[in-house]
Design an enzyme around this catalytic site. Structure first.
Site, PDB file in Angstrom:
ATOM      1  N   LYS A 277       0.840  -1.195   0.000  1.00 19.20           N
ATOM      2  CA  LYS A 277       0.000   0.000   0.000  1.00 19.20           C
ATOM      3  C   LYS A 277       0.877   1.247   0.000  1.00 19.20           C
ATOM      4  O   LYS A 277       1.964   1.251   0.571  1.00 19.20           O
ATOM      5  CB  LYS A 277      -0.907   0.019   1.234  1.00 19.20           C
ATOM      6  N   ARG A 351     -10.776 -10.990  -0.923  1.00 15.03           N
ATOM      7  CA  ARG A 351     -11.624 -11.889  -1.712  1.00 15.03           C
ATOM      8  C   ARG A 351     -11.052 -13.298  -1.748  1.00 15.03           C
ATOM      9  O   ARG A 351     -11.791 -14.270  -1.935  1.00 15.03           O
ATOM     10  CB  ARG A 351     -11.797 -11.319  -3.122  1.00 15.03           C
TER      11      ARG A 351
END
Length: 502
Positions: A277, A351
């Protein structure tokens, strides 16, 4: 936690540190809401005038204090705003006002709440709002939060109760249970990632499960996950020294006629992995397990409320870190159940853990699967910081979940799963990739998850990325930090299933 009780005393007669009344914006100025009558009498009918003099307007979120008049047992009157005057006030308005009052009275021992709450629904709303507003997270403070500014209001007495009112008592009990579990979720979300990691979260679930009647907990550690072929959870956790876990928290009722599976994303810290990130995006990533926290708490609430439904929570727990052993962009993972996924971005990790858990949940053939996850920044871009998105493989169920969420006081918005967004997730080397088009990223994530839902099972996906963690200042009953978004929705869904109305 703050205690809530029903009192048959009047607001004027009860001994407390403060008495709380509600005010609203009337067509000609400030008006008192029902419940404030005996307090107004002590002010010789001039309470609204006194409050207006010191700046009260009745606006939502407002809190104004004035010294009590002679004849009141409490030394202080706190007026909280409800917004526009109405014949009846919504549950959310009452929750918010009660939360503002409880936050304002941090450091006090007891408060008498004289709010417009006469029926069970209103009493429950005030109970929940007060207990949520009183919340503080003090586990990491050297003084354990003993300073007055951090000590929550100890006791709330709801005045004007009717003696022997069983519906009111039940309302307080339900509000207390839901608040306890929401505050448990907030604690988990607010815990620093060096204290809350997959194993410690699993240990907490095991301990609490043993203490809760009707609940059984099963933990799959790294060895069991490897044996079972949980490639998604293992792949996400591969870069961390702290191994992942899959935790099953099951509540069963002998008279249950419906079964629900709740699946929660539990990334206890998300660095993004190899797809690191950018600066400024890591500081709040301890909240990436908020979905698992909500699922855990919701199962416990269902058990404590004795709902006639079977509810199983699946907590997919991993820490997403970069290291020499971490999953790389381009790697292919073999998921639980055999489907293969090409990982194009290791920061699209939620996910992956959810997919494994959804397949496992589907093996037990529940009537419904609802997954909850702080899944995509795209959903925040679409809906902001206070609304979560709802996707489903059944339009009617998507509408039901959205309506239930709104009725529970949690803003939600139905989102589509456009078929044309599925194609870009095709992989040249695997069954599917974990990335697709950048635009509509929240919907792409939903389409990915849909691929792992067993045939014939109704499924919904709640992307709570926006409202799960409040980075701004507190408002209403919502503190800075973890909010426990989705707990009320999941509990309400379980209640509807128990009543045969889902």
């Amino acid at each position: 936690m703050t205690a809530v009780s029903l009192s048959t005393s009047t607001a004027a007669a009860l001994r407390a540190d403060a008495v709380v009344v509600a005010v609203a914006k009337g067509p000609k100025g400030l008006v008192l809401a029902p419940g404030a009558e005996t307090v107004d009498e002590a002010f010789e009918g001039r309470l609204a005038e006194v409050l207006a003099t010191v700046g009260a307007t009745g606006a939502e979120g407002e809190a104004v204090k004035v010294p009590a008049a002679a004849g009141l047992k409490a030394p202080l009157v706190l007026a909280v705003g409800l917004g526009e005057a109405a014949e009846g006030y919504t549950a959310e308005a009452l929750r918010s006002a009660a939360g503002v009052a409880a936050r304002t009275l941090h450091g006090s021992k007891k408060a008498a709440f004289a709010l417009p709450a006469t029926d069970a629904a209103a009493i429950e709303a005030v109970t929940l709002g007060a207990l949520l507003g009183a919340y503080t997270f003090t586990a990491c403070r050297s003084d354990n939060g003993k300073a007055d500014t951090k000590t929550p209001l100890a006791e709330v007495a709801l005045v004007g109760a009717k003696r022997g009112d069983k519906a009111a008592k039940a309302a307080v009990e339900r509000g207390t249970v839901v608040a306890e579990e929401m505050n448990r979720t907030r604690d988990l979300v607010n815990m620093p990632p060096n204290d809350l990691f997959p194993k410690s979260f699993a240990d907490i679930a095991t301990t609490v499960g043993k203490e809760t009647a009707g609940v059984k907990v099963e933990v799959l550690d790294e060895k069991a996950l490897t044996k079972g072929g949980y490639g998604g959870i293992l792949g996400v956790g591969a870069g961390s020294e702290r191994s992942p876990r899959l935790v099953k928290v099951a509540y069963t009722h002998p008279k249950a006629k419906a079964s629900l599976a709740f699946v929660g994303k539990g990334i206890t810290y998300d660095s993004g992995g190899i797809s690191l990130k950018p600066a400024g995006h890591n500081e709040t990533m301890k909240c990436d397990m908020a979905g698992a926290g909500a699922v855990f708490a919701s199962v416990l609430a269902a058990a404590k409320l004795g709902l006639q439904v079977n509810v199983t929570g699946w907590l997919a727990l991993a820490e997403n870190m970069p290291s020499g052993s971490a999953t790389r962009p381009g790697d292919v993972l073999r998921m639980y159940g055999g489907k293969t996924v090409e990982v194009l971005n290791t920061d699209a990790e939620g996910r992956l853990v959810l997919a494994d858990a959804i397949v496992r949940a589907g093996e037990e053939k529940p009537d419904y699967i609802i997954d909850v996850a702080t899944l995509t920044g795209a959903m925040m871009m679409a809906l902001g910081s206070r609304t979560f998105g709802v996707m489903a493989n059944d339009d009617a169920f998507r509408s039901t979940v959205t309506e239930v969420a709104e009725a529970a006081g949690e803003p939600a918005w139905a989102m589509p799963l456009p078929a044309h967004l599925r194609g870009p997730m095709d992989s040249t080397v695997a069954d599917i990739s974990n990335m697709g088009e950048r635009m509509g990223g929240g919907l792409v994530a939903g389409l990915f998850l849909k691929e792992f839902v067993a045939e014939g099972i109704t499924w919904a996906h709640l992307d709570i990325a926006g409202p799960a963690f409040n980075e701004g200042g507190p408002f209403g009953y919502t503190p800075k930090g973890g909010t426990a978004t989705a707990v009320r929705t999941l509990v309400a869904l379980a209640e509807r299933a128990a009543d045969g109305k889902l």
